[in-house]
Design a protein around this motif. Structure first.
Motif, short mmCIF file in Angstrom:
data_model
loop_
_atom_site.label_atom_id
_atom_site.label_comp_id
_atom_site.label_asym_id
_atom_site.label_seq_id
_atom_site.Cartn_x
_atom_site.Cartn_y
_atom_site.Cartn_z
N ASP A 133 5.81 7.93 -8.27
CA ASP A 133 5.55 8.76 -9.49
C ASP A 133 4.43 9.51 -9.35
O ASP A 133 3.79 10.30 -10.18
CB ASP A 133 5.13 7.70 -10.57
CG ASP A 133 3.87 7.01 -10.29
OD1 ASP A 133 3.41 7.02 -9.17
OD2 ASP A 133 3.38 6.41 -11.12
N GLY A 134 4.19 9.85 -8.00
CA GLY A 134 2.82 10.94 -7.60
C GLY A 134 1.57 10.40 -7.51
O GLY A 134 0.56 10.75 -7.08
N THR A 135 1.43 9.00 -8.18
CA THR A 135 0.05 8.21 -7.98
C THR A 135 0.29 7.12 -7.29
O THR A 135 -0.54 7.11 -6.28
CB THR A 135 -0.06 7.82 -9.41
OG1 THR A 135 -0.71 8.65 -10.34
CG2 THR A 135 -1.49 6.79 -9.21
N GLY A 136 1.44 6.34 -7.20
CA GLY A 136 1.75 5.28 -6.62
C GLY A 136 0.66 4.11 -6.65
O GLY A 136 0.23 3.95 -7.77
N ARG A 168 -9.36 3.01 -7.85
CA ARG A 168 -9.96 4.05 -8.39
C ARG A 168 -9.83 5.33 -7.48
O ARG A 168 -9.50 6.17 -8.21
CB ARG A 168 -11.52 3.78 -8.75
CG ARG A 168 -12.18 5.05 -9.51
CD ARG A 168 -11.54 5.19 -10.80
NE ARG A 168 -11.80 6.79 -11.43
CZ ARG A 168 -12.97 6.54 -12.38
NH1 ARG A 168 -13.83 5.64 -12.35
NH2 ARG A 168 -13.44 7.84 -12.83
N ASP A 169 -9.73 5.21 -6.28
CA ASP A 169 -9.71 6.31 -5.30
C ASP A 169 -8.06 6.77 -5.57
O ASP A 169 -7.75 8.02 -5.39
CB ASP A 169 -10.03 5.77 -4.03
CG ASP A 169 -9.88 7.16 -3.02
OD1 ASP A 169 -10.89 7.88 -2.73
OD2 ASP A 169 -8.76 7.27 -2.52
N VAL A 170 -7.05 5.62 -5.67
CA VAL A 170 -5.86 6.14 -5.78
C VAL A 170 -5.54 6.79 -6.97
O VAL A 170 -4.77 7.79 -7.18
CB VAL A 170 -4.90 4.84 -5.68
CG1 VAL A 170 -3.33 5.05 -6.04
CG2 VAL A 170 -4.86 4.39 -4.28
N GLN A 189 -5.77 8.49 -0.91
CA GLN A 189 -5.01 7.27 -0.30
C GLN A 189 -5.56 6.04 -0.55
O GLN A 189 -4.85 4.80 -0.26
CB GLN A 189 -5.19 7.60 1.25
CG GLN A 189 -4.56 8.73 1.69
CD GLN A 189 -2.89 8.58 1.66
OE1 GLN A 189 -2.63 7.51 2.18
NE2 GLN A 189 -2.30 9.81 1.56
N GLY A 190 -6.80 5.96 -1.30
CA GLY A 190 -7.41 4.32 -1.24
C GLY A 190 -8.08 3.81 0.07
O GLY A 190 -8.44 2.73 -0.03
N ALA A 191 -7.52 4.31 1.04
CA ALA A 191 -8.07 4.06 2.29
C ALA A 191 -8.23 5.37 3.30
O ALA A 191 -7.39 6.24 3.09
CB ALA A 191 -7.09 2.90 2.90
N HIS A 212 1.04 -1.18 0.14
CA HIS A 212 0.23 0.15 0.07
C HIS A 212 1.17 1.07 -0.13
O HIS A 212 1.37 1.60 0.89
CB HIS A 212 -0.83 0.14 1.11
CG HIS A 212 -1.93 1.05 1.25
ND1 HIS A 212 -3.17 1.15 0.33
CD2 HIS A 212 -1.99 2.27 2.10
CE1 HIS A 212 -3.77 2.35 0.62
NE2 HIS A 212 -3.08 2.78 1.44
N ARG A 213 1.07 1.97 -1.20
CA ARG A 213 2.08 2.86 -1.18
C ARG A 213 1.36 4.10 -2.11
O ARG A 213 1.96 4.36 -3.19
CB ARG A 213 3.43 2.37 -1.91
CG ARG A 213 3.98 1.39 -1.22
CD ARG A 213 4.27 1.43 0.00
NE ARG A 213 5.73 2.70 -0.14
CZ ARG A 213 6.84 2.30 -0.06
NH1 ARG A 213 7.18 1.00 -0.23
NH2 ARG A 213 7.73 2.97 -0.08
#
Length: 378
Positions: free
Chosen positions: A117-120, A146-148, A153-155, A111-112
């Motif tokens: 690259d700015g998106t992770g 999709r959130d990332v 953060q996706g979380a 989980h990064r």
């Protein structure tokens, strides 16, 4: 959220959750009213086999032949999911065709977000196509990416569900999920929602317990309760910059892993193992309590869910650090603490099928609301 049967014609969804604690899989069968009110119909759980648990844990760090091993571990994980689904259906007396869809989160191994690259990226081991084949039920998976992609953060993804279940108009309520990582949902009196990961919960305690006792976790926190908090070690643990970051923020085993702990123990040698366990419990309690005081000083109730809610010692330490707050398990609100996150992913699957957002930009920092998940039709 209720647990007694209500409308027999309400659409049924299944939620599956295997979190960073790596203790196994929880599954729930949930009926939803047209307004989205959740009614829990059935719950089933299964621990991981020792081999699968060890492989999932190993895949959290770089190693040889990772692509091959990850694919096979995903298949093993999904077969565990499928057994849980079959148990849920048998217990409830419903057919696969009666279930609209299931939300299967998968197992997070990296989980990064926003890094490199700015998106992770965020990676969850899963094989939703195989799960659809094994169960005959439409699967919704891949909730975080999709959130990332939208800069988030996706979380955590559960605060929106927490708001619907635990939120109260005119009163600030906090919900703390203690899985492998601790995440806090702040449900404000005006309807606003904030959520973020506080830091480690069970991940480090479980590792230390297994290494020194052979048990996968410290039941009720009894071992930690025998030790004493080592203040110099606690101070060294709390020096990690993550604890001072402002939300939105999320973390996982990428940061809070055994080597993170060993590095800090190297300058605090000769400690009794139970004292280290007590200090790790205190780290979780004080980091979560401090976050609540900082971001929701008006909260008078902290509802705790996840496996950590069953750790009596940890619950006592939370209460000690929050004397003006009522700290209690979600069971006091009629919801087993082990079932809350699985129910949240059933809700997220429903949101996806309806084409409704599953994230909260105020929580994840994404550029806006997004429909989360990829659908694998039966």
């Amino acid at each position: 959220m209720t647990t007694a049967p209500g409308n027999p014609d309400a659409p049924l969804f299944i939620g599956l959750m295997s979190g960073t604690s790596l203790d196994g899989v929880d599954g729930v069968l949930v009926a939803f009213s047209p307004e989205g009110k959740a009614e829990l119909r059935q719950h089933a759980s299964s621990p991981f086999t020792d081999d699968l648990r060890a492989e999932l844990l190993a895949l959290n760090t770089s190693g040889t032949d990772e692509l091959h091993r990850s694919a096979l571990a995903a298949n093993g994980l999904v077969r565990t999911y499928a057994r849980i689904v079959q148990e849920l259906l048998a217990q409830a007396g419903v057919a696969p065709s009666d279930v609209a869809a299931m939300g299967a989160h998968g197992q997070t191994v990296r989980h990064r977000p926003r890094e490199f690259d700015g998106t992770g990226y965020t990676l969850q081991l899963n094989n939703p196509a195989l799960l659809a084949e094994l169960t005959g039920i439409t699967v919704v998976a891949d909730f975080r990416t999709r959130d990332v992609a939208a800069g988030g953060q996706g979380a955590p993804l559960v605060p929106a569900f927490h708001a619907g279940v635990f939120g109260r108009s005119g009163e600030t309520v906090a919900v703390l999920n203690l899985g492998g990582i601790a995440n806090l949902s702040i449900l404000r009196a005006d309807g606003g929602v904030l959520g973020f990961d506080c830091g480690p919960a069970n991940a480090l305690m479980d590792f230390w317990c297994h290494e020194h006792t052979g048990q996968w976790f410290d039941a009720r926190g009894d071992w930690a309760a025998q030790g004493r908090v080592v203040q110099p070690l606690l101070g060294a643990l709390l020096e990690d910059p993550y604890f001072r970051l402002e939300p939105p923020k999320s973390t996982g085993r990428d940061l809070f892993h055994p080597e993170w702990l060993r590095t800090r123990l190297a300058t605090h040698g000769g400690l009794d193992a139970s004292d280290v366990q007590a200090t790790l419990a205190e780290l979780t309690a004080i980091s979560c309590a401090d976050d609540l005081k900082r971001h929701a000083p008006d909260a008078r109730e902290l509802i705790v869910c996840g496996g950590g809610a069953l750790n009596d010692h940890l619950m006592r330490r939370l209460q000690a650090h929050l004397p003006g707050v009522t700290v209690q398990s979600s069971l006091a609100h009629g919801i087993d603490p082990q079932q809350v996150e699985a129910a949240a992913f059933a809700w997220l699957a429903r949101q996806c099928l309806l084409g409704l957002p599953g994230n909260l930009a105020s929580v994840t920092g994404a550029r806006g609301a997004r429909v989360l998940g990829a659908i694998h039709p039966v």
